[in-house]
Each structure stands twice: as C-alpha cells, then as structure tokens.
Write a protein that holds these residues in place. Structure first.
Motif, mmCIF file in Angstrom:
data_model
loop_
_atom_site.group_PDB
_atom_site.id
_atom_site.type_symbol
_atom_site.label_atom_id
_atom_site.label_comp_id
_atom_site.label_asym_id
_atom_site.label_seq_id
_atom_site.Cartn_x
_atom_site.Cartn_y
_atom_site.Cartn_z
ATOM 1 N N GLY A 155 -10.562 5.493 -5.783
ATOM 2 C CA GLY A 155 -10.453 6.099 -4.454
ATOM 3 C C GLY A 155 -9.420 7.200 -4.415
ATOM 4 N N GLY A 156 -8.282 6.978 -5.070
ATOM 5 C CA GLY A 156 -7.237 7.999 -5.106
ATOM 6 C C GLY A 156 -7.675 9.232 -5.864
ATOM 7 N N ALA A 157 -8.431 9.036 -6.953
ATOM 8 C CA ALA A 157 -8.922 10.174 -7.736
ATOM 9 C C ALA A 157 -9.943 10.988 -6.950
ATOM 10 C CB ALA A 157 -9.531 9.679 -9.045
ATOM 11 N N VAL A 158 -10.886 10.280 -6.292
ATOM 12 C CA VAL A 158 -11.884 10.985 -5.473
ATOM 13 C C VAL A 158 -11.187 11.772 -4.370
ATOM 14 C CG1 VAL A 158 -13.764 10.676 -3.824
ATOM 15 C CG2 VAL A 158 -13.764 9.384 -5.954
ATOM 16 N N ARG A 159 -10.214 11.160 -3.728
ATOM 17 C CA ARG A 159 -9.517 11.847 -2.638
ATOM 18 C C ARG A 159 -8.832 13.114 -3.134
ATOM 19 N NH1 ARG A 159 -5.362 8.778 1.252
ATOM 20 N NH2 ARG A 159 -4.556 8.035 -0.739
ATOM 21 N N MET A 160 -8.147 13.044 -4.275
ATOM 22 C CA MET A 160 -7.466 14.235 -4.787
ATOM 23 C C MET A 160 -8.465 15.337 -5.127
ATOM 24 S SD MET A 160 -4.228 14.017 -4.585
ATOM 25 C CE MET A 160 -3.658 15.303 -5.706
ATOM 26 N N PRO B 143 -7.804 12.518 4.056
ATOM 27 C CA PRO B 143 -6.335 12.442 4.113
ATOM 28 C C PRO B 143 -5.809 11.144 4.718
ATOM 29 C CG PRO B 143 -7.101 14.580 4.896
ATOM 30 C CD PRO B 143 -8.306 13.708 4.779
ATOM 31 N N VAL B 144 -6.602 10.451 5.532
ATOM 32 C CA VAL B 144 -6.083 9.278 6.229
ATOM 33 C C VAL B 144 -6.437 7.965 5.534
ATOM 34 C CG1 VAL B 144 -6.216 10.506 8.416
ATOM 35 C CG2 VAL B 144 -8.085 8.990 7.777
ATOM 36 N N LEU B 145 -7.151 8.021 4.408
ATOM 37 C CA LEU B 145 -7.504 6.789 3.704
ATOM 38 C C LEU B 145 -6.258 6.080 3.180
ATOM 39 C CD1 LEU B 145 -10.637 7.811 1.592
ATOM 40 C CD2 LEU B 145 -10.578 6.593 3.763
ATOM 41 N N HIS B 146 -6.312 4.767 3.189
ATOM 42 C CA HIS B 146 -5.220 3.949 2.671
ATOM 43 C C HIS B 146 -5.594 3.255 1.365
ATOM 44 C CE1 HIS B 146 -4.639 4.258 7.053
ATOM 45 N NE2 HIS B 146 -3.366 4.266 6.777
ATOM 46 N N VAL B 147 -6.840 2.800 1.273
ATOM 47 C CA VAL B 147 -7.295 2.079 0.087
ATOM 48 C C VAL B 147 -7.595 3.078 -1.027
ATOM 49 C CG1 VAL B 147 -9.059 0.535 -0.845
ATOM 50 C CG2 VAL B 147 -8.250 0.229 1.496
ATOM 51 N N GLU B 148 -7.045 2.830 -2.214
ATOM 52 C CA GLU B 148 -7.242 3.759 -3.323
ATOM 53 C C GLU B 148 -8.004 3.143 -4.489
ATOM 54 O OE1 GLU B 148 -3.276 5.377 -4.181
ATOM 55 O OE2 GLU B 148 -3.863 7.102 -2.953
ATOM 56 N N TRP C 109 -2.385 0.174 10.449
ATOM 57 C CA TRP C 109 -2.959 1.443 10.023
ATOM 58 C C TRP C 109 -3.542 2.149 11.232
ATOM 59 C CZ3 TRP C 109 -6.238 -0.370 5.187
ATOM 60 C CH2 TRP C 109 -5.367 -0.649 4.135
ATOM 61 N N ASN C 110 -3.511 3.483 11.184
ATOM 62 C CA ASN C 110 -4.189 4.276 12.219
ATOM 63 C C ASN C 110 -4.918 5.424 11.523
ATOM 64 O OD1 ASN C 110 -2.335 6.560 11.911
ATOM 65 N ND2 ASN C 110 -0.826 5.234 12.934
ATOM 66 N N ASP C 111 -5.684 6.159 12.304
ATOM 67 C CA ASP C 111 -6.468 7.254 11.726
ATOM 68 C C ASP C 111 -5.847 8.617 11.999
ATOM 69 O OD1 ASP C 111 -6.970 7.413 14.385
ATOM 70 O OD2 ASP C 111 -9.126 7.030 14.253
ATOM 71 N N ASP C 112 -4.531 8.637 12.223
ATOM 72 C CA ASP C 112 -3.834 9.914 12.398
ATOM 73 C C ASP C 112 -3.667 10.611 11.055
ATOM 74 O OD1 ASP C 112 -3.568 9.372 15.077
ATOM 75 O OD2 ASP C 112 -1.563 8.499 14.881
ATOM 76 N N TRP D 24 0.846 -1.179 0.000
ATOM 77 C CA TRP D 24 0.000 0.000 0.000
ATOM 78 C C TRP D 24 0.889 1.240 0.000
ATOM 79 C CZ3 TRP D 24 0.028 3.163 4.482
ATOM 80 C CH2 TRP D 24 0.639 2.605 5.608
ATOM 81 N N ILE D 25 0.414 2.256 -0.669
ATOM 82 C CA ILE D 25 1.194 3.483 -0.826
ATOM 83 C C ILE D 25 0.942 4.390 0.370
ATOM 84 C CG2 ILE D 25 1.578 5.521 -2.258
ATOM 85 C CD1 ILE D 25 0.595 3.860 -4.638
ATOM 86 N N LYS D 26 2.001 4.773 1.031
ATOM 87 C CA LYS D 26 1.875 5.678 2.173
ATOM 88 C C LYS D 26 1.960 7.115 1.673
ATOM 89 C CE LYS D 26 3.541 6.416 6.882
ATOM 90 N NZ LYS D 26 4.507 5.994 7.932
ATOM 91 N N ARG D 27 0.832 7.803 1.671
ATOM 92 C CA ARG D 27 0.780 9.179 1.179
ATOM 93 C C ARG D 27 1.205 10.155 2.279
ATOM 94 N NH1 ARG D 27 0.569 8.576 -4.286
ATOM 95 N NH2 ARG D 27 -1.121 7.161 -4.883
ATOM 96 N N ARG D 28 1.776 11.256 1.856
ATOM 97 C CA ARG D 28 2.192 12.297 2.799
ATOM 98 C C ARG D 28 1.305 13.525 2.657
ATOM 99 N NH1 ARG D 28 6.621 11.793 5.611
ATOM 100 N NH2 ARG D 28 8.036 10.045 5.223
ATOM 101 N N ARG D 29 1.184 14.252 3.731
ATOM 102 C CA ARG D 29 0.352 15.447 3.745
ATOM 103 C C ARG D 29 0.827 16.471 2.718
ATOM 104 N NH1 ARG D 29 -0.503 20.346 6.554
ATOM 105 N NH2 ARG D 29 -2.656 20.601 7.288
ATOM 106 N N SER D 30 2.136 16.524 2.512
ATOM 107 C CA SER D 30 2.702 17.494 1.567
ATOM 108 C C SER D 30 2.160 17.284 0.153
ATOM 109 C CB SER D 30 4.235 17.389 1.561
ATOM 110 O OG SER D 30 4.646 16.075 1.240
ATOM 111 N N GLU D 31 1.775 16.036 -0.185
ATOM 112 C CA GLU D 31 1.208 15.773 -1.518
ATOM 113 C C GLU D 31 -0.075 16.567 -1.729
ATOM 114 O OE1 GLU D 31 1.008 11.747 -3.137
ATOM 115 O OE2 GLU D 31 1.967 11.081 -1.281
#
Length: 339
Positions: A158-163, A269-274, A333-336, A39-46
């Motif tokens: 999921g990744g597209a919706v999140r962006m 921002p905290v979703l993991h599944v894309e 995984w956590n919800d931080d 799974w891809i760990k996304r960063r807030r800076s993205e």
C-alpha cells in the motif's frame, strides 16, 4: 400475582447484564487492539519531497500529484499524459520481466495507433534486496516511458502504490501487480467503464471515479483449486470486508484498479494502512464520500511467488479490516488531508 413474572424478569435482567458485559468486553478488546497496533502518521511534506528517477542518465525528478500550495483551489497538479501505470515491486526479479513485456507491448501498440494516447510506467521498488531495480532499468533501455522510483525503505504494498500514485502525471492512474496475474489489455474494459461513469470522451480528470478489476466471476473455479482451509479463510475474509468496510465491491483485493486524477489526489494522501488491506481502506473512503466505484471482470490466473503468507497475512488483514472500521467510527482516523 407478582411472583408469576419474577422468573421472566430475572431471565430478562440476566440477558441484559450478559449483553452489557459482552458489549463492554468487545469495546475493551477493540480499544486494546487499536492501542497495540501502531500506525505511521505520514505528513504531506513527504509527498512533496523531490524523488529522482533511479539510474537515469540525465537527472530527472518525478512530477508531484499534489500542488506545493496546500491552499490551492485544486487538490492536484495538471496532468501531462493520459495514463500513468503504477507497479509496486519488492523482490520481483524473476517475475517482473514477463509482466512488463505484456504491459509495454499493449501500451506501445496502442500509442502507435492513437498518437494522443500518451503514457508512463512507474515501477516502485519497495526496498528490494535483489536486482529488481536494475532489471527494470535494463528493460527500460529498450522500452518507452518506463522508469523506476526506488524507495529508501520498505513501506508495504500500500505504501509503495501510494508513493507511485503521488508521483504520477496521468489523467488516469492505474495500479497493477508485478506478478502479471491480470492480462494487461483488460485495461480497456476498466477504461470504457470509467469513461461511461465520467460522462464520456474526452475524459474529465476532475470527475471523481474509480473502476476496479474483479475476479469474482472466477470464484467457483478458484474454490475448486484451493484447500478446504484456505477456502474457509477466503470466505471469512470476504465476510469481514462486507461486515466492517466495503459493501459495493465483491473483490477488493484484485491488484488492477483505475482512478481519475482528482480522486487519486483526494484518497491516496489520507490512507493509513500500508500493507495488504490498503485496498479496503481505499474503497471504504470512496464509499464514504459517495464516489462512483464500479467493478469490471478481468482475466486472471494465479502466479507462483506470492508474497502473502497464507495464515499470518490473512490474520493481519483481518485485524486491519476491523481497525479501519473502528478507528474511523470513533474518530481516531479521519479523512482530512495530512498536515
């Protein structure tokens, strides 16, 4: 006298040993599955990087949902319109025009009647290889407040919706599928339910609330149209959803969901599944946080051209469902908020 109890004791011991072995095998299988599934760990800076509107005459950037200052007292930036509509699209050149006509007709008509009803439409192109982007730009030339956010690479639905959500400016944020399977004017049903949940009009965007469109009332009719095998897969998927993730919602996969700005800024921002199961993780987190999640029936019809591969996609979704439960349970995984 002792000999009378020995057979029973041996049987009970065997059952216990078998149970322990089965439990150990399940845990080992889950650990192995989790280890083998990246799974891809996304960063807030993205989510704070500038995103330009695709093919805009004047260079414009999308608003950011998250504040630049991580320690800000609010999780989100102030809204600048009432409604943001997020439409993920990947190779939707043949279908998106019909959906956008339905969407724009409703929004433009309502804005004429209610000047305070301001909105934006963001089509998120998820690495299309056809001319989806250019078609949307052409439509945007004659429609209001329609823009394209073009992703550099495919992220999954999921990744597209999140962006899209993380670059929305609305008090309310709705995401809707590009196939037009749901009648867009049913947005009003979701809106009314959300306003009731959030305390009425005027809308308080800081109140965390979610309303999802549901096709559960159409289940009996849809079963009649499906093959026996696909019906079994559908019921199996719903059983897995109930067992491992979501208990309050009957239809997690309908692509018509409405959020207040505050809960969108907390959850996305905290979703993991894309991929396809991102909806389940989204509702799972809301239930975990005891956020009000309501379900409203919407009109829906199946549209040809679905990107879901009947067997492979269902297997992927089943795997992701189990991993959502397992990884949150053991703390992988956590919800931080992402760093």
């Amino acid at each position: 006298m002792l000999g009378l109890f020995e057979p029973g004791f041996d049987t009970m011991s065997g059952v216990c040993v078998l149970g322990l072995m089965t439990g150990a095998l399940i845990v080992i299988s889950l650990v192995t599955l989790s280890h083998m599934t990246p799974w891809i760990k996304r960063r807030r800076s993205e989510y704070l990087e500038p995103e330009s509107v695709y093919r805009c005459r004047e260079k414009k950037e999308f608003q950011k949902l998250l504040p630049e200052d991580r320690d800000s007292h609010r999780r989100y930036t102030p809204s600048t319109c009432y409604l943001s509509v997020i439409i993920p699209a990947m190779n939707e050149a043949e279908r998106i025009g019909i959906m956008l006509d339905d969407c724009c007709d409703y929004l433009e008509a309502r804005a004429e009647i209610q000047p305070e009803f301001t909105y934006e439409i963001i089509v998120v192109d998820d690495g299309s290889t056809d001319d989806t982007c250019d078609i949307v730009v052409q439509i945007g030339a004659t429609r209001k407040n329609l823009r394209v956010l073009k992703l550099k690479e495919n992220r999954g639905k999921g990744g597209a919706v999140r962006m899209g959500v993380l670059h929305a400016s609305g008090k309310l944020i709705l995401f809707a599928d590009a196939d037009g399977a749901t009648k867009f004017e049913d947005f009003e049903q979701l809106e009314k339910e959300l306003l009731r949940t959030a305390g009425g009009d005027p809308l308080d965007e800081s109140f965390p609330a979610v309303v999802v469109g549901s096709r559960a009332h159409l289940a009996a009719a849809s079963v009649a149209e499906r093959s026996f095998f696909r019906t079994i897969l559908m019921h199996g998927f719903h059983s897995l959803v109930y067992l491992f993730a979501v208990r309050t919602i009957k239809d997690t996969q309908c692509g018509f969901k409405l959020f207040t700005r505050s809960i969108a800024a907390r959850a996305f921002p905290v979703l993991h599944v894309e991929r396809w199961a991102f909806d389940v993780e989204l509702i799972y987190l809301c239930e975990k946080w005891t956020v009000p999640v309501k379900e409203v029936c919407v009109r829906w019809k199946e549209i040809d051209g679905s990107k879901i591969t009947p067997i492979w996609s269902w297997l992927q979704m089943g795997r992701d469902l189990i991993l959502i439960w397992f990884r949150y349970t053991i703390g992988v995984w956590n919800d931080d908020q992402p760093q």
